[in-house]
Motif scaffolding. Structure first.
Motif, PDB file in Angstrom:
ATOM      1  N   SER A   1       0.826  -1.213   0.000  1.00 34.17           N
ATOM      2  CA  SER A   1       0.000   0.000   0.000  1.00 34.17           C
ATOM      3  C   SER A   1       0.855   1.256   0.000  1.00 34.17           C
ATOM      4  CB  SER A   1      -0.937  -0.004   1.211  1.00 34.17           C
ATOM      5  OG  SER A   1      -1.771  -1.145   1.212  1.00 34.17           O
ATOM      6  N   GLY A   2       1.915   1.272   0.816  1.00 38.21           N
ATOM      7  CA  GLY A   2       2.792   2.437   0.881  1.00 38.21           C
ATOM      8  C   GLY A   2       3.520   2.692  -0.427  1.00 38.21           C
ATOM      9  N   THR A   3       3.946   1.625  -1.090  1.00 39.11           N
ATOM     10  CA  THR A   3       4.641   1.785  -2.368  1.00 39.11           C
ATOM     11  C   THR A   3       3.707   2.362  -3.430  1.00 39.11           C
ATOM     12  OG1 THR A   3       6.007  -0.136  -1.783  1.00 39.11           O
ATOM     13  CG2 THR A   3       6.087   0.617  -4.061  1.00 39.11           C
ATOM     14  N   VAL A   4       2.452   1.917  -3.434  1.00 40.26           N
ATOM     15  CA  VAL A   4       1.468   2.476  -4.367  1.00 40.26           C
ATOM     16  C   VAL A   4       1.254   3.970  -4.089  1.00 40.26           C
ATOM     17  CG1 VAL A   4      -0.964   2.433  -5.041  1.00 40.26           C
ATOM     18  CG2 VAL A   4       0.296   0.288  -4.784  1.00 40.26           C
TER      19      VAL A   4
ATOM     20  N   VAL B   1       8.850  -0.588 -10.120  1.00 44.24           N
ATOM     21  CA  VAL B   1       9.777  -1.727 -10.059  1.00 44.24           C
ATOM     22  C   VAL B   1       9.797  -2.324  -8.650  1.00 44.24           C
ATOM     23  CG1 VAL B   1      12.192  -2.426 -10.263  1.00 44.24           C
ATOM     24  CG2 VAL B   1      11.194  -0.859 -11.941  1.00 44.24           C
ATOM     25  N   LEU B   2       9.876  -1.465  -7.637  1.00 43.78           N
ATOM     26  CA  LEU B   2       9.934  -1.956  -6.262  1.00 43.78           C
ATOM     27  C   LEU B   2       8.608  -2.566  -5.822  1.00 43.78           C
ATOM     28  CD1 LEU B   2      12.059   0.809  -4.521  1.00 43.78           C
ATOM     29  CD2 LEU B   2      12.768  -1.445  -5.329  1.00 43.78           C
ATOM     30  N   LEU B   3       7.508  -2.090  -6.381  1.00 42.24           N
ATOM     31  CA  LEU B   3       6.212  -2.708  -6.097  1.00 42.24           C
ATOM     32  C   LEU B   3       6.215  -4.162  -6.574  1.00 42.24           C
ATOM     33  CD1 LEU B   3       3.279  -2.492  -5.125  1.00 42.24           C
ATOM     34  CD2 LEU B   3       2.684  -1.633  -7.414  1.00 42.24           C
ATOM     35  N   ALA B   4       6.772  -4.382  -7.747  1.00 38.77           N
ATOM     36  CA  ALA B   4       6.869  -5.755  -8.258  1.00 38.77           C
ATOM     37  C   ALA B   4       7.758  -6.611  -7.362  1.00 38.77           C
ATOM     38  CB  ALA B   4       7.417  -5.735  -9.687  1.00 38.77           C
ATOM     39  N   VAL B   5       8.848  -6.022  -6.858  1.00 37.71           N
ATOM     40  CA  VAL B   5       9.730  -6.745  -5.939  1.00 37.71           C
ATOM     41  C   VAL B   5       8.983  -7.115  -4.662  1.00 37.71           C
ATOM     42  CG1 VAL B   5      11.777  -6.527  -4.478  1.00 37.71           C
ATOM     43  CG2 VAL B   5      11.847  -5.728  -6.840  1.00 37.71           C
ATOM     44  N   ALA B   6       8.226  -6.168  -4.122  1.00 35.34           N
ATOM     45  CA  ALA B   6       7.483  -6.417  -2.884  1.00 35.34           C
ATOM     46  C   ALA B   6       6.449  -7.521  -3.061  1.00 35.34           C
ATOM     47  CB  ALA B   6       6.805  -5.131  -2.426  1.00 35.34           C
ATOM     48  N   VAL B   7       5.787  -7.513  -4.195  1.00 31.24           N
ATOM     49  CA  VAL B   7       4.718  -8.492  -4.433  1.00 31.24           C
ATOM     50  C   VAL B   7       5.283  -9.885  -4.685  1.00 31.24           C
ATOM     51  CG1 VAL B   7       2.875  -9.150  -6.034  1.00 31.24           C
ATOM     52  CG2 VAL B   7       3.074  -6.779  -5.265  1.00 31.24           C
ATOM     53  N   LEU B   8       6.376  -9.958  -5.441  1.00 28.03           N
ATOM     54  CA  LEU B   8       6.851 -11.252  -5.923  1.00 28.03           C
ATOM     55  C   LEU B   8       7.969 -11.874  -5.091  1.00 28.03           C
ATOM     56  CD1 LEU B   8       6.959 -10.393  -9.747  1.00 28.03           C
ATOM     57  CD2 LEU B   8       5.145 -11.597  -8.498  1.00 28.03           C
ATOM     58  N   ALA B   9       8.757 -11.047  -4.400  1.00 26.66           N
ATOM     59  CA  ALA B   9       9.997 -11.580  -3.816  1.00 26.66           C
ATOM     60  C   ALA B   9      10.067 -11.556  -2.304  1.00 26.66           C
ATOM     61  CB  ALA B   9      11.189 -10.813  -4.394  1.00 26.66           C
ATOM     62  N   LEU B  10       9.060 -11.029  -1.613  1.00 28.54           N
ATOM     63  CA  LEU B  10       9.137 -10.951  -0.156  1.00 28.54           C
ATOM     64  C   LEU B  10       7.942 -11.670   0.460  1.00 28.54           C
ATOM     65  CD1 LEU B  10      10.811  -9.771   2.181  1.00 28.54           C
ATOM     66  CD2 LEU B  10       9.238  -7.822   2.192  1.00 28.54           C
ATOM     67  N   ARG B  11       8.220 -12.737   1.175  1.00 25.47           N
ATOM     68  CA  ARG B  11       7.149 -13.473   1.830  1.00 25.47           C
ATOM     69  C   ARG B  11       6.777 -12.799   3.154  1.00 25.47           C
ATOM     70  NH1 ARG B  11       9.038 -16.567   6.099  1.00 25.47           N
ATOM     71  NH2 ARG B  11      11.323 -16.823   6.222  1.00 25.47           N
ATOM     72  N   GLU B  12       5.647 -13.196   3.704  1.00 26.51           N
ATOM     73  CA  GLU B  12       5.216 -12.689   5.009  1.00 26.51           C
ATOM     74  C   GLU B  12       6.100 -13.292   6.107  1.00 26.51           C
ATOM     75  OE1 GLU B  12       4.089 -10.603   7.600  1.00 26.51           O
ATOM     76  OE2 GLU B  12       2.652 -10.352   5.956  1.00 26.51           O
TER      77      GLU B  12
END
Length: 429
Positions: A103-106, A199-210
């Motif tokens: 949400s913050g990145t958006v 780009v960082l939004l894509a990183v957050a969605v795809l590469a960082l688990r909870e």
């Protein structure tokens, strides 16, 4: 100053439940991948702060605003970063790390796009606050994830590695900004920040688990959040470490705030030369943060912070002498300045690691207070460079003052802690 680490969940009434196991510490390639992902995320804030620095004089001319008003757009970003972390930290402890991060990145992307069309300095300043709030999510979540997965020396070491990635952002940011300015106006810088956000939004969605399981989350109601903040703010050692980290960061932000005016207007550097010289200062911070990993094998994080602050004050005194006398020109100014930034580079990973290690049960909220202190105090202190004259003496005085106060606070806290431990030992004998 004793350091402890706990992992416990809380019920809605604030009472502690049985401790839950923390996720296993990543190792090997998994750890390297995590550091790169987190480093990319935390880079958003320094890039947001620094990328437009070479354009500050141009923004003033284009929007017909005085330099002090232009500097307030930087203050607005720091304020947004500080306030945003106070809001996002408890949310990250309540709903997990991923939702606030995304949400913050958006929000950051939207604010960056609106900065493209800002009609005046007032609107730009407001949008920079919003931009800072969005970037705050990446900062607080990255720190909380480190605390979720690491503790003690491993946390300090991981933060030092993050500093390598995060430190590259201030090195590259003015140079990237200068490159953008060659191709277009200052507004293009915010377009580049919007692209980076995507780009960082894509990183957050795809590469960082909870990393925060549901059983370790804190109820999101107001009273539990207030109780968590109260428990943090009544921990004297935590508060001192936050202030030390914040004052060290304020010295860095004083440099960030004043450097473009001091180096371009006082010493006559152009935008490209400024990017190179400014980046050299960031290299000093990066080098110190990486040497810190080696020094941690010999000294405790607490001692490193103390010795680094002593060095920062000594180099700051030399910097003030050179700045007020003009001895040595720009070379005479930059040598003690780089040395002082290197000393600050030792404080930046260790003071936060010590602070966060005390409250693993509320890592998000603790990281929020830490970030709010660092960027909030930076927002208050950085404008002093402009108030004092936007020149070398103003920048040197502000930087040295922050380091001196940090050293005084840490020294008093350490002496007080030793007296308490001595009294306890006597009472127990």
């Amino acid at each position: 100053m004793a350091v402890s680490s706990t992992h416990s969940a809380h019920t809605d009434d604030g009472s502690a439940q049985a401790p839950t196991a923390a996720p296993a510490e990543p190792t090997g390639l998994q750890r390297l991948r995590l550091i790169l992902v987190l480093g990319a995320l935390v880079a958003l804030a320094p890039l947001t702060i620094d990328m437009y620095l070479p354009a500050l004089p141009e923004i003033g001319r284009d929007l017909q605003a005085p330099s002090s008003a232009v500097q307030l757009t930087l203050t607005g970003t720091l304020l947004g970063l500080g306030l945003g972390q106070l809001l996002i930290g408890p949310l990250a402890d309540s709903v997990g790390r991923r939702i606030p991060l995304i949400s913050g990145t958006v929000l950051h992307i939207c604010a960056s796009l609106l900065c493209l069309v800002a009609p005046n300095i007032a609107v730009l300043g407001v949008l920079r606050v919003v931009q800072g709030v969005g970037a705050a999510a990446t900062m607080v979540v990255a720190l909380a994830v480190v605390r979720d997965l690491f503790s003690g020396r491993a946390a300090a070491t991981t933060l030092s590695r993050l500093m390598l990635v995060m430190g590259a952002a201030p090195v590259l940011a003015p140079t990237l900004g200068s490159t953008v300015l060659v191709a277009g106006s200052w507004r293009w810088v915010f377009g580049a920040l919007a692209v980076l956000g995507v780009v960082l939004l894509a990183v957050a969605v795809l590469a960082l688990r909870e990393t925060l399981p549901p059983e370790r989350r804190i109820a999101g109601e107001v009273l539990p959040v207030l109780r968590t903040y109260r428990s943090l703010l009544t921990d004297r050692d935590f508060v001192v470490l936050v202030l030390v980290a914040s004052l060290a960061m304020s010295a860095l932000f004083s440099y960030v705030s004043g450097a473009s005016f001091v180096l371009q207007e006082q010493y006559g550097l152009d935008q490209q030369q400024f990017g190179f010289v400014f980046g050299a200062g960031a290299i000093a911070v990066i080098g110190a943060s990486q040497l810190n990993v080696v020094v941690l094998n010999r000294l405790s994080a607490e001692r490193i912070v103390l010795y680094a602050l002593v060095a920062a004050v000594v180099f700051g005194a030399v910097l003030m002498t050179v700045a007020f006398t003009g001895a040595g020109g720009i070379v005479g100014l930059m040598i003690p300045l780089w040395c002082m930034l290197g000393a600050v580079g030792f404080v930046m990973p260790n003071a936060p690691a010590l602070a966060l290690s005390r409250h693993g049960e509320a890592a998000g909220t603790a990281a929020a207070l830490l970030g709010a202190g660092q960027f909030g105090l930076g927002a208050l202190i950085a404008p002093l460079v402009g108030v004092l004259g936007n020149d070398g003496p103003a920048m040197a005085t502000t930087m040295t003052g922050g380091a001196l106060v940090a050293l005084a606070l840490l020294t008093v806290s350490l002496l007080s802690g030793r007296r308490v431990r001595s009294a306890a030992a006597v009472a127990g004998s």
